[in-house]
Motif scaffolding. Structure first.
Motif, PDB file in Angstrom:
ATOM      1  N   PRO A  18      26.408  34.113  54.258  1.00  0.00           N
ATOM      2  CA  PRO A  18      25.398  35.048  53.734  1.00  0.00           C
ATOM      3  C   PRO A  18      24.015  34.411  53.683  1.00  0.00           C
ATOM      4  O   PRO A  18      23.541  33.984  52.625  1.00  0.00           O
ATOM      5  N   LEU A  19      23.345  34.365  54.833  1.00  0.00           N
ATOM      6  CA  LEU A  19      22.063  33.671  54.944  1.00  0.00           C
ATOM      7  C   LEU A  19      20.872  34.603  55.126  1.00  0.00           C
ATOM      8  O   LEU A  19      19.743  34.150  55.203  1.00  0.00           O
ATOM      9  N   ASP A  20      21.127  35.909  55.257  1.00  0.00           N
ATOM     10  CA  ASP A  20      20.032  36.877  55.319  1.00  0.00           C
ATOM     11  C   ASP A  20      20.498  38.149  54.609  1.00  0.00           C
ATOM     12  O   ASP A  20      21.650  38.242  54.172  1.00  0.00           O
ATOM     13  N   GLU A  21      19.610  39.118  54.467  1.00  0.00           N
ATOM     14  CA  GLU A  21      19.941  40.318  53.688  1.00  0.00           C
ATOM     15  C   GLU A  21      21.145  41.073  54.241  1.00  0.00           C
ATOM     16  O   GLU A  21      21.989  41.551  53.483  1.00  0.00           O
ATOM     17  N   THR A  22      21.233  41.180  55.564  1.00  0.00           N
ATOM     18  CA  THR A  22      22.366  41.891  56.163  1.00  0.00           C
ATOM     19  C   THR A  22      23.680  41.197  55.836  1.00  0.00           C
ATOM     20  O   THR A  22      24.649  41.826  55.389  1.00  0.00           O
ATOM     21  N   ARG A  23      23.713  39.878  56.024  1.00  0.00           N
ATOM     22  CA  ARG A  23      24.946  39.141  55.798  1.00  0.00           C
ATOM     23  C   ARG A  23      25.260  38.993  54.312  1.00  0.00           C
ATOM     24  O   ARG A  23      26.424  38.910  53.928  1.00  0.00           O
ATOM     25  N   ILE A  24      24.235  38.979  53.468  1.00  0.00           N
ATOM     26  CA  ILE A  24      24.484  38.961  52.023  1.00  0.00           C
ATOM     27  C   ILE A  24      25.183  40.250  51.611  1.00  0.00           C
ATOM     28  O   ILE A  24      26.183  40.231  50.888  1.00  0.00           O
ATOM     29  N   ARG A  25      24.684  41.376  52.091  1.00  0.00           N
ATOM     30  CA  ARG A  25      25.309  42.659  51.742  1.00  0.00           C
ATOM     31  C   ARG A  25      26.737  42.714  52.274  1.00  0.00           C
ATOM     32  O   ARG A  25      27.662  43.103  51.555  1.00  0.00           O
ATOM     33  N   GLU A  26      26.935  42.302  53.524  1.00  0.00           N
ATOM     34  CA  GLU A  26      28.280  42.319  54.099  1.00  0.00           C
ATOM     35  C   GLU A  26      29.229  41.417  53.309  1.00  0.00           C
ATOM     36  O   GLU A  26      30.381  41.784  53.065  1.00  0.00           O
ATOM     37  N   THR A  27      28.751  40.253  52.907  1.00  0.00           N
ATOM     38  CA  THR A  27      29.603  39.319  52.175  1.00  0.00           C
ATOM     39  C   THR A  27      29.938  39.849  50.792  1.00  0.00           C
ATOM     40  O   THR A  27      31.062  39.683  50.305  1.00  0.00           O
ATOM     41  N   ARG A  28      28.989  40.493  50.134  1.00  0.00           N
ATOM     42  CA  ARG A  28      29.264  41.099  48.829  1.00  0.00           C
ATOM     43  C   ARG A  28      30.360  42.165  48.968  1.00  0.00           C
ATOM     44  O   ARG A  28      31.257  42.263  48.128  1.00  0.00           O
ATOM     45  N   VAL A  29      30.300  42.942  50.031  1.00  0.00           N
ATOM     46  CA  VAL A  29      31.329  43.954  50.280  1.00  0.00           C
ATOM     47  C   VAL A  29      32.666  43.265  50.551  1.00  0.00           C
ATOM     48  O   VAL A  29      33.703  43.639  49.984  1.00  0.00           O
ATOM     49  N   TYR A  30      32.659  42.247  51.400  1.00  0.00           N
ATOM     50  CA  TYR A  30      33.900  41.522  51.719  1.00  0.00           C
ATOM     51  C   TYR A  30      34.532  40.939  50.458  1.00  0.00           C
ATOM     52  O   TYR A  30      35.749  41.054  50.245  1.00  0.00           O
ATOM     53  N   LEU A  31      33.721  40.307  49.603  1.00  0.00           N
ATOM     54  CA  LEU A  31      34.266  39.692  48.390  1.00  0.00           C
ATOM     55  C   LEU A  31      34.830  40.740  47.437  1.00  0.00           C
ATOM     56  O   LEU A  31      35.837  40.493  46.762  1.00  0.00           O
ATOM     57  N   ALA A  32      34.193  41.908  47.380  1.00  0.00           N
ATOM     58  CA  ALA A  32      34.727  42.984  46.543  1.00  0.00           C
ATOM     59  C   ALA A  32      36.116  43.395  47.048  1.00  0.00           C
ATOM     60  O   ALA A  32      37.038  43.626  46.251  1.00  0.00           O
ATOM     61  N   PHE A  33      36.265  43.448  48.359  1.00  0.00           N
ATOM     62  CA  PHE A  33      37.561  43.811  48.920  1.00  0.00           C
ATOM     63  C   PHE A  33      38.578  42.687  48.752  1.00  0.00           C
ATOM     64  O   PHE A  33      39.760  42.954  48.537  1.00  0.00           O
ATOM     65  N   ALA A  34      38.142  41.455  48.855  1.00  0.00           N
ATOM     66  CA  ALA A  34      39.065  40.333  48.676  1.00  0.00           C
ATOM     67  C   ALA A  34      39.675  40.377  47.275  1.00  0.00           C
ATOM     68  O   ALA A  34      40.875  40.137  47.096  1.00  0.00           O
ATOM     69  N   ALA A  35      38.855  40.702  46.286  1.00  0.00           N
ATOM     70  CA  ALA A  35      39.366  40.815  44.914  1.00  0.00           C
ATOM     71  C   ALA A  35      40.359  41.976  44.807  1.00  0.00           C
ATOM     72  O   ALA A  35      41.414  41.861  44.183  1.00  0.00           O
ATOM     73  N   ARG A  36      40.035  43.083  45.429  1.00  0.00           N
ATOM     74  CA  ARG A  36      40.919  44.256  45.373  1.00  0.00           C
ATOM     75  C   ARG A  36      42.232  43.986  46.112  1.00  0.00           C
ATOM     76  O   ARG A  36      43.280  44.529  45.743  1.00  0.00           O
ATOM     77  N   ALA A  37      42.186  43.147  47.150  1.00  0.00           N
ATOM     78  CA  ALA A  37      43.390  42.853  47.925  1.00  0.00           C
ATOM     79  C   ALA A  37      44.462  42.161  47.081  1.00  0.00           C
ATOM     80  O   ALA A  37      45.639  42.178  47.443  1.00  0.00           O
ATOM     81  N   LEU A  38      44.058  41.591  45.950  1.00  0.00           N
ATOM     82  CA  LEU A  38      45.035  40.954  45.061  1.00  0.00           C
ATOM     83  C   LEU A  38      46.015  41.969  44.479  1.00  0.00           C
ATOM     84  O   LEU A  38      47.134  41.609  44.110  1.00  0.00           O
ATOM     85  N   VAL A  39      45.594  43.239  44.386  1.00  0.00           N
ATOM     86  CA  VAL A  39      46.443  44.255  43.768  1.00  0.00           C
ATOM     87  C   VAL A  39      46.730  45.440  44.694  1.00  0.00           C
ATOM     88  O   VAL A  39      47.384  46.394  44.298  1.00  0.00           O
TER      89      VAL A  39
END
Length: 198
Positions: free
Chosen positions: A90-111
């Motif tokens: 996450p080194l620019d605005e596009t990748r920061i937004r994408e990474t925030r979305v990915y991390l939200a899904f990674a947390a949800r994948a636990l359940v």
């Protein structure tokens, strides 16, 4: 209004909501309002919240993979891997937004078993790409002696996940320059990079 632009606006609204307010705040109505389109337009692409979430997750992964796939394959394998790592951080605005979305899904994948299986498939693909890069480098004499292809693939995914999490949740603890240095150090563990890195 072209169909492509409607889809892009729907995705943009969806990603903004997830990245800024979390998965729980996603509704068809909210996405439609953010995109400036009708509820029916959103439902054309996703009929339920679960379909919208899957659409968002697949979009951020596909975007990162497309950027990595676009890297020219000529030259040193280690340099290609080094460039690819930068596309996932996450080194620019596009990748920061994408990474925030990915991390939200990674947390949800636990359940969420279906999401966990999708995430595991993607992680498996990324590990395989890392391992394949080492094997190609070995064939070309660009790998270090004893470089373990499978271990490099596993470590690459773990490094990307860890750096991404720390860059977004602990900005005082690690900055972009440090993340890039760590990524470069990782590359030097498997590839002969003398005179290659710049």
């Amino acid at each position: 209004m072209a169909e492509n632009s409607v889809r892009e606006r729907v995705l943009d609204s969806l990603l903004d909501i997830i990245a800024g307010r979390g998965l729980e705040r996603v509704t068809i109505r909210e996405v439609a309002a953010g995109a400036g389109v009708s509820i029916g337009s959103v439902q054309y692409y996703a009929r339920s919240k679960e379909e919208m979430l899957r659409l968002a997750f697949e979009h951020v992964i596909d975007s990162a993979l497309a950027r990595a796939d676009a890297i020219p394959r000529e030259g040193h394998v280690g340099e290609v891997v080094r460039a690819a790592l930068r596309e996932f951080l996450p080194l620019d605005e596009t990748r920061i937004r994408e990474t925030r979305v990915y991390l939200a899904f990674a947390a949800r994948a636990l359940v969420d078993q279906a999401l966990a299986e999708r995430q595991q498939a993607i992680m498996g693909r990324l590990r395989a790409l890392g391992a394949d890069a080492v094997r190609v480098a070995q064939e070309r004499g660009q790998a270090l002696p004893g470089a373990d292809a499978e271990l490099f693939g596993i470590a690459t995914v773990a490094l990307l996940d860890g750096l991404s999490l720390q860059l977004l949740t602990e900005p005082g603890g690690i900055d972009a320059a440090t993340a890039l240095r760590l990524a470069d150090l990782h590359v030097t563990q498997a590839f002969r990079m003398d005179g290659v890195m710049r």
